[in-house]
Design a protein around this motif. Structure first.
Motif, PDB file in Angstrom:
ATOM      1  N   ARG A 129       0.824  -1.143   0.166  1.00  0.00           N
ATOM      2  CA  ARG A 129       0.142   0.208  -0.063  1.00  0.00           C
ATOM      3  C   ARG A 129       0.821   1.185  -0.064  1.00  0.00           C
ATOM      4  O   ARG A 129       2.267   1.153   0.650  1.00  0.00           O
ATOM      5  N   PRO A 130       0.458   2.400  -0.607  1.00  0.00           N
ATOM      6  CA  PRO A 130       1.356   3.684  -0.771  1.00  0.00           C
ATOM      7  C   PRO A 130       2.128   3.888   0.587  1.00  0.00           C
ATOM      8  O   PRO A 130       3.247   4.516   0.641  1.00  0.00           O
ATOM      9  N   GLU A 131       1.288   4.206   1.698  1.00  0.00           N
ATOM     10  CA  GLU A 131       1.649   4.776   2.857  1.00  0.00           C
ATOM     11  C   GLU A 131       2.753   3.535   3.672  1.00  0.00           C
ATOM     12  O   GLU A 131       3.556   4.268   4.071  1.00  0.00           O
ATOM     13  N   VAL A 132       2.548   2.379   3.301  1.00  0.00           N
ATOM     14  CA  VAL A 132       3.404   1.432   4.011  1.00  0.00           C
ATOM     15  C   VAL A 132       4.826   1.437   3.200  1.00  0.00           C
ATOM     16  O   VAL A 132       5.947   1.514   3.816  1.00  0.00           O
ATOM     17  N   ARG A 133       4.686   1.680   1.772  1.00  0.00           N
ATOM     18  CA  ARG A 133       5.757   1.734   0.969  1.00  0.00           C
ATOM     19  C   ARG A 133       6.825   3.082   1.486  1.00  0.00           C
ATOM     20  O   ARG A 133       7.948   2.749   1.488  1.00  0.00           O
ATOM     21  N   GLU A 134       6.024   4.015   1.518  1.00  0.00           N
ATOM     22  CA  GLU A 134       6.753   5.384   1.892  1.00  0.00           C
ATOM     23  C   GLU A 134       7.344   5.289   3.256  1.00  0.00           C
ATOM     24  O   GLU A 134       8.464   5.507   3.527  1.00  0.00           O
ATOM     25  N   PHE A 135       6.961   4.363   4.336  1.00  0.00           N
ATOM     26  CA  PHE A 135       7.275   4.305   5.492  1.00  0.00           C
ATOM     27  C   PHE A 135       8.670   3.523   5.430  1.00  0.00           C
ATOM     28  O   PHE A 135       9.600   3.964   6.238  1.00  0.00           O
ATOM     29  N   TYR A 136       8.717   2.518   4.944  1.00  0.00           N
ATOM     30  CA  TYR A 136       9.823   1.492   4.759  1.00  0.00           C
ATOM     31  C   TYR A 136      10.922   2.134   3.549  1.00  0.00           C
ATOM     32  O   TYR A 136      12.238   1.603   3.867  1.00  0.00           O
ATOM     33  N   GLN A 137      10.489   2.364   2.762  1.00  0.00           N
ATOM     34  CA  GLN A 137      11.352   3.104   1.723  1.00  0.00           C
ATOM     35  C   GLN A 137      12.298   2.013   1.217  1.00  0.00           C
ATOM     36  O   GLN A 137      13.561   2.097   1.344  1.00  0.00           O
ATOM     37  N   LEU A 138      11.851   0.791   0.746  1.00  0.00           N
ATOM     38  CA  LEU A 138      12.649  -0.528   0.622  1.00  0.00           C
ATOM     39  C   LEU A 138      13.575  -0.086  -0.586  1.00  0.00           C
ATOM     40  O   LEU A 138      14.787  -0.491  -0.554  1.00  0.00           O
ATOM     41  N   GLU A 139      13.289   0.800  -1.544  1.00  0.00           N
ATOM     42  CA  GLU A 139      14.247   1.011  -2.793  1.00  0.00           C
ATOM     43  C   GLU A 139      15.577   1.640  -2.441  1.00  0.00           C
ATOM     44  O   GLU A 139      16.535   1.360  -2.662  1.00  0.00           O
ATOM     45  N   LYS A 140      15.497   2.458  -1.133  1.00  0.00           N
ATOM     46  CA  LYS A 140      16.469   3.195  -0.627  1.00  0.00           C
ATOM     47  C   LYS A 140      17.525   2.082  -0.178  1.00  0.00           C
ATOM     48  O   LYS A 140      18.687   2.418  -0.285  1.00  0.00           O
ATOM     49  N   MET A 141      17.438   0.865   0.138  1.00  0.00           N
ATOM     50  CA  MET A 141      18.225   0.033   0.402  1.00  0.00           C
ATOM     51  C   MET A 141      19.135  -0.587  -0.659  1.00  0.00           C
ATOM     52  O   MET A 141      20.291  -0.740  -0.569  1.00  0.00           O
ATOM     53  N   TRP A 142      18.446  -0.776  -1.935  1.00  0.00           N
ATOM     54  CA  TRP A 142      19.014  -1.312  -3.015  1.00  0.00           C
ATOM     55  C   TRP A 142      19.301  -0.285  -4.167  1.00  0.00           C
ATOM     56  O   TRP A 142      20.373  -0.397  -4.879  1.00  0.00           O
ATOM     57  N   LEU A 143      18.758   0.798  -3.891  1.00  0.00           N
ATOM     58  CA  LEU A 143      18.994   1.923  -4.895  1.00  0.00           C
ATOM     59  C   LEU A 143      19.209   3.028  -4.340  1.00  0.00           C
ATOM     60  O   LEU A 143      18.528   4.219  -4.662  1.00  0.00           O
ATOM     61  N   PRO A 144      20.397   3.363  -3.525  1.00  0.00           N
ATOM     62  CA  PRO A 144      20.331   4.508  -2.689  1.00  0.00           C
ATOM     63  C   PRO A 144      20.489   5.960  -3.390  1.00  0.00           C
ATOM     64  O   PRO A 144      19.672   6.820  -3.008  1.00  0.00           O
ATOM     65  N   ASN A 145      21.186   6.113  -4.516  1.00  0.00           N
ATOM     66  CA  ASN A 145      21.133   7.194  -5.278  1.00  0.00           C
ATOM     67  C   ASN A 145      20.000   7.332  -6.200  1.00  0.00           C
ATOM     68  O   ASN A 145      19.509   8.431  -6.088  1.00  0.00           O
ATOM     69  N   GLN A 146      19.545   6.614  -6.918  1.00  0.00           N
ATOM     70  CA  GLN A 146      18.224   6.711  -7.710  1.00  0.00           C
ATOM     71  C   GLN A 146      17.151   7.151  -6.708  1.00  0.00           C
ATOM     72  O   GLN A 146      16.309   7.945  -7.217  1.00  0.00           O
ATOM     73  N   ALA A 147      16.999   6.263  -5.520  1.00  0.00           N
ATOM     74  CA  ALA A 147      15.865   6.298  -4.743  1.00  0.00           C
ATOM     75  C   ALA A 147      15.714   7.811  -4.040  1.00  0.00           C
ATOM     76  O   ALA A 147      14.778   8.450  -3.831  1.00  0.00           O
ATOM     77  N   ALA A 148      16.895   8.335  -3.406  1.00  0.00           N
ATOM     78  CA  ALA A 148      17.214   9.580  -2.907  1.00  0.00           C
ATOM     79  C   ALA A 148      16.558  10.719  -3.953  1.00  0.00           C
ATOM     80  O   ALA A 148      16.139  11.586  -3.504  1.00  0.00           O
TER      81      ALA A 148
END
Length: 154
Positions: A129-148
């Protein structure tokens, strides 16, 4: 495993349990049940992306894990608009993979519909769900530069 914040959201306990279950499954090598076919991870990825698109998953991010992690070759992170849609996206994906490739996958979190993990062995799919995804920001773990860059606030 609480962050020490007051007012923990109801979905947080379910998600934390899901993370622990996935980690335990990875530790025991039990992420995939059933016989694995000779389908390549690229072909599996292609079909998963098509299924997610068919079911109107949003903000689909594909992450290449080859050479970075032993959990699989690819990770996909996407969102559904509601708990019901998240569960339906996961259910249809599992059904399609079984019908088309004859594989059974590990599925976690479908009951709550906040964050569903689908693990095929080669491709790991996270549907949030969007709010859960925003909370955990899983992409930042694997794509730190692109996600940031995508998360930058002005």
């Amino acid at each position: 495993m609480h962050r020490g914040k007051a007012g923990v959201q109801p979905w947080e306990d379910n998600v934390l349990s899901l993370i622990a279950d996935a980690a335990n499954a990875a530790d025991t090598g039990a992420l995939m049940s059933g016989a694995k076919t000779n389908v390549t991870s690229e072909k599996l990825l292609e079909r998963i992306l098509a299924s997610l698109d068919d079911d109107k998953a949003e903000d689909i991010v594909q992450i290449d894990l080859r050479g970075k992690s032993s959990i699989g070759d690819f990770m996909i992170v996407c969102s559904g608009r509601s708990s019901r849609q998240v569960a339906a996206i996961a259910e249809k994906l599992v059904q399609r993979l079984k019908e088309e490739f004859g594989i059974s996958v590990r599925l976690e979190g479908q009951e709550a519909g906040d964050w569903v993990l689908i693990d095929t062995g080669d491709v790991v799919v996270h549907v949030f769900r969007p709010e859960v995804r925003e909370f955990y920001q899983l992409e930042k773990m694997w794509l730190p530069n692109q996600a940031a860059v995508g998360q930058a606030k002005g």
